[in-house]
Each structure stands twice: as structure tokens, then as C-alpha cells.
Design a protein around this motif. Sequence first.
Motif, PDB file in Angstrom:
ATOM      1  N   LYS A 251       0.828  -1.214   0.000  1.00 47.63           N
ATOM      2  CA  LYS A 251       0.000   0.000   0.000  1.00 47.63           C
ATOM      3  C   LYS A 251       0.863   1.266   0.000  1.00 47.63           C
ATOM      4  O   LYS A 251       0.578   2.220  -0.722  1.00 47.63           O
ATOM      5  N   ALA A 252       1.931   1.278   0.756  1.00 45.94           N
ATOM      6  CA  ALA A 252       2.789   2.467   0.866  1.00 45.94           C
ATOM      7  C   ALA A 252       3.529   2.768  -0.436  1.00 45.94           C
ATOM      8  O   ALA A 252       3.991   3.888  -0.637  1.00 45.94           O
ATOM      9  N   ASP A 253       3.633   1.794  -1.319  1.00 50.08           N
ATOM     10  CA  ASP A 253       4.365   1.982  -2.571  1.00 50.08           C
ATOM     11  C   ASP A 253       3.497   2.488  -3.722  1.00 50.08           C
ATOM     12  O   ASP A 253       4.016   2.776  -4.797  1.00 50.08           O
ATOM     13  N   ILE A 254       2.191   2.570  -3.520  1.00 52.82           N
ATOM     14  CA  ILE A 254       1.293   3.011  -4.590  1.00 52.82           C
ATOM     15  C   ILE A 254       1.496   4.505  -4.830  1.00 52.82           C
ATOM     16  O   ILE A 254       1.324   5.319  -3.919  1.00 52.82           O
ATOM     17  N   PRO A 255       1.851   4.902  -6.068  1.00 58.90           N
ATOM     18  CA  PRO A 255       1.974   6.338  -6.355  1.00 58.90           C
ATOM     19  C   PRO A 255       0.611   7.026  -6.215  1.00 58.90           C
ATOM     20  O   PRO A 255      -0.425   6.472  -6.615  1.00 58.90           O
ATOM     21  N   ALA A 256       0.607   8.224  -5.656  1.00 54.36           N
ATOM     22  CA  ALA A 256      -0.638   8.955  -5.426  1.00 54.36           C
ATOM     23  C   ALA A 256      -1.430   9.161  -6.713  1.00 54.36           C
ATOM     24  O   ALA A 256      -2.663   9.165  -6.700  1.00 54.36           O
ATOM     25  N   GLU A 257      -0.744   9.291  -7.849  1.00 57.34           N
ATOM     26  CA  GLU A 257      -1.426   9.540  -9.120  1.00 57.34           C
ATOM     27  C   GLU A 257      -2.337   8.393  -9.544  1.00 57.34           C
ATOM     28  O   GLU A 257      -3.235   8.588 -10.348  1.00 57.34           O
ATOM     29  N   LEU A 258      -2.123   7.191  -9.003  1.00 62.27           N
ATOM     30  CA  LEU A 258      -2.962   6.053  -9.376  1.00 62.27           C
ATOM     31  C   LEU A 258      -4.249   5.974  -8.569  1.00 62.27           C
ATOM     32  O   LEU A 258      -5.131   5.176  -8.897  1.00 62.27           O
ATOM     33  N   VAL A 259      -4.365   6.787  -7.535  1.00 65.67           N
ATOM     34  CA  VAL A 259      -5.574   6.746  -6.702  1.00 65.67           C
ATOM     35  C   VAL A 259      -6.229   8.118  -6.519  1.00 65.67           C
ATOM     36  O   VAL A 259      -7.261   8.230  -5.874  1.00 65.67           O
ATOM     37  N   THR A 260      -5.635   9.163  -7.091  1.00 67.87           N
ATOM     38  CA  THR A 260      -6.218  10.506  -7.020  1.00 67.87           C
ATOM     39  C   THR A 260      -6.420  11.048  -8.430  1.00 67.87           C
ATOM     40  O   THR A 260      -5.569  10.843  -9.301  1.00 67.87           O
ATOM     41  N   ALA A 261      -7.531  11.712  -8.651  1.00 65.39           N
ATOM     42  CA  ALA A 261      -7.816  12.288  -9.968  1.00 65.39           C
ATOM     43  C   ALA A 261      -7.044  13.588 -10.150  1.00 65.39           C
ATOM     44  O   ALA A 261      -6.736  14.289  -9.185  1.00 65.39           O
ATOM     45  N   SER A 262      -6.743  13.900 -11.398  1.00 66.30           N
ATOM     46  CA  SER A 262      -6.054  15.156 -11.697  1.00 66.30           C
ATOM     47  C   SER A 262      -7.041  16.314 -11.647  1.00 66.30           C
ATOM     48  O   SER A 262      -8.256  16.113 -11.577  1.00 66.30           O
TER      49      SER A 262
END
Length: 192
Positions: A116-127
Motif C-alpha cells: 500500500k505504501a508503494d502506490i503512487p498517489a497519481e494512481l488513486v487521485t484524480a487530476s
Amino acid sequence: MKTHIGPAIRLTFAMLVLLVVIYPLVVAGIARLAPGEGRGETVIVNYGTASRKVVGYKLIGQKFTEDRYFNGRPSAVEYNAAGSAGSNKGPTNPDYLKTVQTRIDTFLVHNPSVNKADIPAELVTASGSGLDPDLSPEGAKIQIARIAKTRNIAAERLSQLVDEHTKGSLLGLFGPSTVNVLELNIALNELK
């Protein structure tokens, strides 16, 4: 007062012609010099000798949810280019936090080898626009294990494919390196 009405009407008419007719024609003329001639840069895939198909636009994100493809950045507007917008929810909004947690949980289900800590924020937050077509190279590479397993392709070859489609920052100084998800997935389909 009568001395001011005539010039005001002429100025209004001149500005109307300038801003409603001349300016849009100049902008449209300049757009014709851009890639796609001002209509957007389409991505076309060849399906044999006589079959070509437009599969998307280079600068508009698309939804990829199958495990065999690289997933792009989530969209707050479901990838509707007519309604480009962010969610307008702050980082402490309970609805926003729930949405992000749902995206994290979904990502982990499809990518069980990722922490979980390795997931880049861009993969779970919209632009901000909700239509971002690019990921960072790290955002693409974290999905390689899933795609390698699904497609039975060596992870090294997929990493090389990501590297081949990584565009560096402008002049090596401005902006991050990016990978266009649509172009990457097209190249993925073309792998033999």
C-alpha cells in the motif's frame, strides 16, 4: 452627451468585429499549424492493410480497467472531455477520503504484490482536469507484475517498453518525465 454617443457606438462596433470575428479567425488559423490541425491529436491504429481506426486522443485520458492493460489516472468526471473538472473536494473531505480508499483497495486487489505504501498517489487521485493522459514512469512500472502475469510476458520486456515510451522533462529542467497511457497500451497490444 450627444458628442459621446457616436464614438461609443463606433468603438462598440469595432470591438465587436475585432473580438467576435477577427480574433477567433486568427486563433483558428494558428491552430491549423498545430498537430491535429486544431481538432486534437488523434491516435490511429492500423488493423491490417485497409483497416485503420481512431482509438482515442493523445491528450485526453481514457479508462483502462482490464488487468492486461496499464491503468491510467482516475477521473473525477469519468473521462468525459465535455465536462473536464476536478472533484473540488478537499484532502480532508470524508467523501474524498472514502473514494481514495476505495481506489487503493481496488488497486491492491488487482496488484497483490504491491505494498500500500508503494502506490503512487497519481494512481488513486484524480487530476485537476479529470482527463490526465499520462502517468509517471513509476506509476506505470508498479503495474508491470500484474500485466506480465496476465499476458505471460517477461517483466523485463515490459519495463523496457515503459522506458521506450517515457518522455523526459522539457529541456531536462521543466516538468516530470511522463508516459502516455494510451500509446503505451497500444504498444503493449503490438508486442509479439
